[in-house]
Enzyme design. Structure first.
Site, PDB file in Angstrom:
ATOM      1  N   ARG A  84       5.766   9.300  12.705  1.00 44.26           N
ATOM      2  CA  ARG A  84       6.355  10.068  11.562  1.00 44.26           C
ATOM      3  C   ARG A  84       7.532  10.540  11.465  1.00 44.26           C
ATOM      4  O   ARG A  84       8.345  10.539  10.689  1.00 44.26           O
ATOM      5  CB  ARG A  84       5.167  10.997  11.284  1.00 44.26           C
ATOM      6  CG  ARG A  84       3.960  10.750  10.814  1.00 44.26           C
ATOM      7  CD  ARG A  84       3.112  11.775  10.121  1.00 44.26           C
ATOM      8  NE  ARG A  84       1.555  11.578  10.221  1.00 44.26           N
ATOM      9  CZ  ARG A  84       0.979  11.026   9.193  1.00 44.26           C
ATOM     10  NH1 ARG A  84       1.631  10.473   8.140  1.00 44.26           N
ATOM     11  NH2 ARG A  84      -0.430  11.005   9.274  1.00 44.26           N
ATOM     12  N   ASP A 104       2.938   6.885   8.972  1.00 49.41           N
ATOM     13  CA  ASP A 104       2.395   6.761  10.402  1.00 49.41           C
ATOM     14  C   ASP A 104       1.531   5.547  10.573  1.00 49.41           C
ATOM     15  O   ASP A 104       1.201   4.979   9.815  1.00 49.41           O
ATOM     16  CB  ASP A 104       1.640   8.074  10.749  1.00 49.41           C
ATOM     17  CG  ASP A 104       0.220   7.733   9.937  1.00 49.41           C
ATOM     18  OD1 ASP A 104       0.172   7.529   8.598  1.00 49.41           O
ATOM     19  OD2 ASP A 104      -0.964   7.654  10.601  1.00 49.41           O
ATOM     20  N   ASP A 143       0.336   1.550  -2.154  1.00 47.87           N
ATOM     21  CA  ASP A 143      -0.054   0.209  -1.564  1.00 47.87           C
ATOM     22  C   ASP A 143      -0.906  -0.282  -2.589  1.00 47.87           C
ATOM     23  O   ASP A 143      -0.778  -0.930  -3.590  1.00 47.87           O
ATOM     24  CB  ASP A 143      -0.431   0.575  -0.270  1.00 47.87           C
ATOM     25  CG  ASP A 143      -0.551  -0.952   0.596  1.00 47.87           C
ATOM     26  OD1 ASP A 143      -0.174  -1.923   0.268  1.00 47.87           O
ATOM     27  OD2 ASP A 143      -1.536  -0.578   1.647  1.00 47.87           O
ATOM     28  N   VAL A 163       4.663  -0.506   7.239  1.00 46.24           N
ATOM     29  CA  VAL A 163       6.029   0.199   7.932  1.00 46.24           C
ATOM     30  C   VAL A 163       5.733   1.717   8.281  1.00 46.24           C
ATOM     31  O   VAL A 163       4.474   2.127   7.968  1.00 46.24           O
ATOM     32  CB  VAL A 163       6.876   0.413   6.589  1.00 46.24           C
ATOM     33  CG1 VAL A 163       7.555  -0.828   6.237  1.00 46.24           C
ATOM     34  CG2 VAL A 163       6.251   0.974   5.354  1.00 46.24           C
TER      35      VAL A 163
HETATM   36  P1  IMP Z   1      -3.205   2.942  -0.854  1.00 50.18           P
HETATM   37  O1  IMP Z   1      -4.403   3.658  -1.128  1.00 50.18           O
HETATM   38  O2  IMP Z   1      -3.596   1.520  -0.170  1.00 50.18           O
HETATM   39  O3  IMP Z   1      -2.286   2.822  -2.126  1.00 50.18           O
HETATM   40  O4  IMP Z   1      -2.365   3.736   0.465  1.00 50.18           O
HETATM   41  C1  IMP Z   1      -2.434   4.914   0.218  1.00 50.18           C
HETATM   42  C2  IMP Z   1      -2.001   5.412   1.722  1.00 50.18           C
HETATM   43  O5  IMP Z   1      -1.979   4.470   2.663  1.00 50.18           O
HETATM   44  C3  IMP Z   1      -0.442   5.854   1.697  1.00 50.18           C
HETATM   45  O6  IMP Z   1      -0.395   7.263   1.218  1.00 50.18           O
HETATM   46  C4  IMP Z   1      -0.154   5.916   3.198  1.00 50.18           C
HETATM   47  O7  IMP Z   1      -0.422   6.920   3.751  1.00 50.18           O
HETATM   48  C5  IMP Z   1      -0.982   4.748   3.693  1.00 50.18           C
HETATM   49  N1  IMP Z   1      -0.096   3.450   3.736  1.00 50.18           N
HETATM   50  C6  IMP Z   1      -0.156   2.414   3.049  1.00 50.18           C
HETATM   51  N2  IMP Z   1       0.628   1.490   3.067  1.00 50.18           N
HETATM   52  C7  IMP Z   1       1.279   1.976   4.417  1.00 50.18           C
HETATM   53  C8  IMP Z   1       2.260   1.539   5.423  1.00 50.18           C
HETATM   54  O8  IMP Z   1       2.829   0.308   5.302  1.00 50.18           O
HETATM   55  N3  IMP Z   1       2.567   2.228   6.461  1.00 50.18           N
HETATM   56  C9  IMP Z   1       1.861   3.290   6.528  1.00 50.18           C
HETATM   57  N4  IMP Z   1       0.954   3.941   5.721  1.00 50.18           N
HETATM   58  C10 IMP Z   1       0.637   3.184   4.699  1.00 50.18           C
HETATM   59 MG    MG Z   2      -1.063   8.157   4.880  1.00 47.27          MG
END
Ligand code: IMP
Ligand code: MG
Length: 181
Positions: free
Chosen positions: A166, A160, A104, A154
């Protein structure tokens, strides 16, 4: 109320998830042919994908787990990553493939890669089930991507919201009313 009622729409079906695991597993098997790879799953969101994906990888491998957290119950990454569980395997000189549920903002993975690279693995690549490029804040991309999704929150297939959903067998968009109330 059943959790299905909280889902606005299904984004990746059970069948599509199976196809993704098969396709990525084949590609990974080819790329690591004759080598041993350490598959690293990032807990907890990636475990469902991890378990399905590894059954399509036919080269020699070992598995290990890490736990990091960048969320504190909300739907946006806080930017602050906490390290909750380290690997048990020493990855020095090994080929490492990190398996993630979703890329993300990229902040979590960026941090993780920085930490693991200091241990001098022979190589390090990233496989993510879902890629949400719209929200990227760290300069990072995955080597293997299941599917690119729009900027929506999502859940399901390991992912989750506040530790729920989950166990849904598909990836679906969570209704805003669930987290905006
Ligand atoms: P990031 O550091 O923003 O790339 O996000 C890392 C973590 O955020 C992922 O491994 C997910 O566990 C959680 N995450 C990010 N986007 C979503 C989503 O749309 N749904 C659920 N978990 C998310
Ligand atoms: Mg996560």
């Amino acid at each position: 109320m059943p959790m299905q009622n909280d889902i606005l729409k299904v984004l990746v079906t059970k069948e599509e998830l199976e196809e993704i695991c098969e396709r990525l597993g084949k590609q990974i098997s080819q790329d690591y042919k004759g080598k041993k790879v350490i598959l690293v799953s990032v807990l907890r969101g990636a475990v469902v994908f991890f378990a399905d994906l590894m059954r399509h990888i036919d080269c020699d491998c070992e598995i290990d787990f890490m736990a990091v957290s960048s969320y504190h119950g909300g739907t946006k990454s806080s930017g602050v990553v906490t390290f909750k569980k380290d690997l048990d395997i020493d990855i020095k000189g090994q080929h490492v493939l990190i398996v993630e549920d979703i890329l993300d903002s990229g902040l979590t993975l960026h941090y993780l890669i920085d930490v693991l690279k200091m241990r001098e693995p022979a190589s390090m690549k990233v496989c993510t089930l879902l890629d949400k490029p719209a929200n990227r804040r760290a300069k990072i991309s995955a080597d293997y991507v299941g599917t690119v999704i729009p900027d929506e929150f999502v859940v399901g297939y390991g992912l989750d919201y506040a530790e729920r959903y989950r166990n849904l067998p598909y990836v679906g968009v969570l209704k805003k009313a669930v987290y905006e109330k």
